[in-house]
Design a protein around this motif. Structure first.
Motif, short mmCIF file in Angstrom:
data_model
loop_
_atom_site.label_atom_id
_atom_site.label_comp_id
_atom_site.label_asym_id
_atom_site.label_seq_id
_atom_site.Cartn_x
_atom_site.Cartn_y
_atom_site.Cartn_z
N GLN A 1 -64.96 189.13 61.27
CA GLN A 1 -65.92 188.94 62.36
C GLN A 1 -67.39 188.95 62.00
O GLN A 1 -68.10 188.03 62.34
N SER A 2 -67.83 189.97 61.29
CA SER A 2 -69.26 190.02 60.99
C SER A 2 -69.62 188.90 60.01
O SER A 2 -70.78 188.69 59.70
N ILE A 3 -68.61 188.19 59.51
CA ILE A 3 -68.90 187.14 58.51
C ILE A 3 -68.65 185.76 59.09
O ILE A 3 -67.57 185.47 59.60
N ASP A 4 -69.66 184.94 58.95
CA ASP A 4 -69.68 183.60 59.50
C ASP A 4 -68.68 182.66 58.79
O ASP A 4 -68.60 182.65 57.56
N PHE A 5 -67.96 181.87 59.59
CA PHE A 5 -66.95 180.93 59.06
C PHE A 5 -67.59 179.95 58.05
O PHE A 5 -67.04 179.72 56.98
N GLU A 6 -68.75 179.41 58.43
CA GLU A 6 -69.42 178.43 57.56
C GLU A 6 -69.78 179.04 56.21
O GLU A 6 -69.62 178.42 55.16
N TRP A 7 -70.26 180.28 56.25
CA TRP A 7 -70.63 180.96 55.01
C TRP A 7 -69.40 181.08 54.10
O TRP A 7 -69.48 180.89 52.88
N CYS A 8 -68.27 181.38 54.72
CA CYS A 8 -67.03 181.56 53.94
C CYS A 8 -66.61 180.27 53.25
O CYS A 8 -66.02 180.30 52.17
N CYS A 9 -66.90 179.13 53.88
CA CYS A 9 -66.47 177.83 53.31
C CYS A 9 -67.27 177.47 52.05
O CYS A 9 -66.74 176.82 51.14
N GLY A 10 -68.55 177.87 52.02
CA GLY A 10 -69.47 177.45 50.96
C GLY A 10 -68.91 177.48 49.54
O GLY A 10 -68.87 176.45 48.86
N PRO A 11 -68.47 178.65 49.07
CA PRO A 11 -68.04 178.73 47.65
C PRO A 11 -66.78 177.94 47.32
O PRO A 11 -66.46 177.74 46.16
N GLU A 12 -66.08 177.47 48.35
CA GLU A 12 -64.82 176.73 48.12
C GLU A 12 -65.07 175.24 47.86
O GLU A 12 -64.23 174.55 47.29
N ASN A 13 -66.24 174.78 48.33
CA ASN A 13 -66.51 173.35 48.24
C ASN A 13 -66.67 172.90 46.79
O ASN A 13 -67.35 173.55 46.01
N GLY A 14 -65.97 171.81 46.46
CA GLY A 14 -66.01 171.28 45.10
C GLY A 14 -64.76 171.59 44.30
O GLY A 14 -64.52 170.98 43.25
N LEU A 15 -63.96 172.52 44.78
CA LEU A 15 -62.67 172.78 44.11
C LEU A 15 -61.78 171.54 44.30
O LEU A 15 -62.04 170.72 45.20
N PRO A 16 -60.71 171.40 43.50
CA PRO A 16 -59.81 170.25 43.72
C PRO A 16 -59.26 170.27 45.16
O PRO A 16 -58.87 171.33 45.66
N LYS A 17 -59.27 169.11 45.80
CA LYS A 17 -58.82 169.02 47.19
C LYS A 17 -57.29 168.86 47.24
O LYS A 17 -56.75 167.93 46.64
N PRO A 18 -56.61 169.73 47.98
CA PRO A 18 -55.15 169.57 48.08
C PRO A 18 -54.77 168.24 48.73
O PRO A 18 -55.45 167.76 49.62
#
Ligand code: FDM
Length: 211
Positions: free
Chosen positions: A112-129
């Protein structure tokens, strides 16, 4: 001479804790190998690496860590394996992955205290399933499964939030599957989707993930 080898597929199994992902990913690899299709299983978190060992201590409640820092460790654990994932896929091996970036985002953002968008950031650029199969099981069934409650996050309230967060990922290559089916029927149904995907992506480039 040009390289004509066909690539493998990147297949992810997602779901709440104890939804059967681990059993099904092993069964899928076995079934694919029986069909003479090269396939291997990967699990996240990968607890065998140095980063994975810190994650393991956190999940087994031996240590506490700030929420954002542990989120980045889960992501770093995927980036550790990124070169190996690309190598295997390019070599024609299909990878069946037990949890991936989606787990990273839905679990941390359930805090909850952590924003969904923030959580996505570090995942971007990994191989896409190429395919994500979400094993859906009522939380009332999950809590009856053996071992539930041992680790961090294994409580009804949190799993309900996680389950709701997965709704945000219902895109074209993200499918929901009824995980309450008989184990072997479920494997057969998942296998059908996997084989179809392997065939449809074999000549395509492996994309980068954008969440
Ligand atoms: N988990 C897993 C996360 O919080 N973030 C992640 O990026 C990943 C991959 O770790 F409760 C959580 C989900 C689960 C716990 O997973 C361990 P397994 O599948 O029970 O090992």
């Amino acid at each position: 001479m040009t390289k004509t080898a066909m690539r493998g597929a990147l297949i992810v199994l997602e779901g709440c804790d104890r939804s059967g992902k681990t059993t099904q990913s092993s069964k899928l690899v076995e079934a694919l190998n029986n069909l003479k299709i090269p396939a291997k299983k990967i699990s996240f978190p990968d607890r065998s690496t140095p980063i994975g060992s810190i994650i393991n201590d956190y999940l087994s409640k031996k240590i506490d860590l700030p929420d954002k820092s542990v989120h980045l460790l889960f992501s770093a654990n995927r980036w550790e394996l990124e070169p190996e994932i690309r190598k295997q896929i390019e070599a024609g091996v299909t990878l069946i992955v037990d949890r991936y970036s989606y787990s990273g985002v839905v679990f941390t953002s359930a805090k909850q205290s952590i924003d969904f968008e923030w959580c996505c950031g570090p995942e971007n650029g990994l191989p896409k399933p190429d395919l994500v199969m979400f094993l859906k099981l009522p939380i009332s069934d999950i809590i009856k499964r053996s071992g539930f409650g041992d680790e961090r996050y294994e409580n009804i309230e949190f799993q309900n939030k996680v389950d709701k967060n997965y709704e945000k990922f219902k895109t074209d290559n993200f499918i929901e599957v009824d995980a309450a089916q008989d184990i072997s029927v479920l494997t057969k149904n998942l296998l059908e989707q996997v084989v179809k995907t392997i065939d449809s992506v074999k000549n395509q480039k492996l994309d980068k993930l954008v969440l």
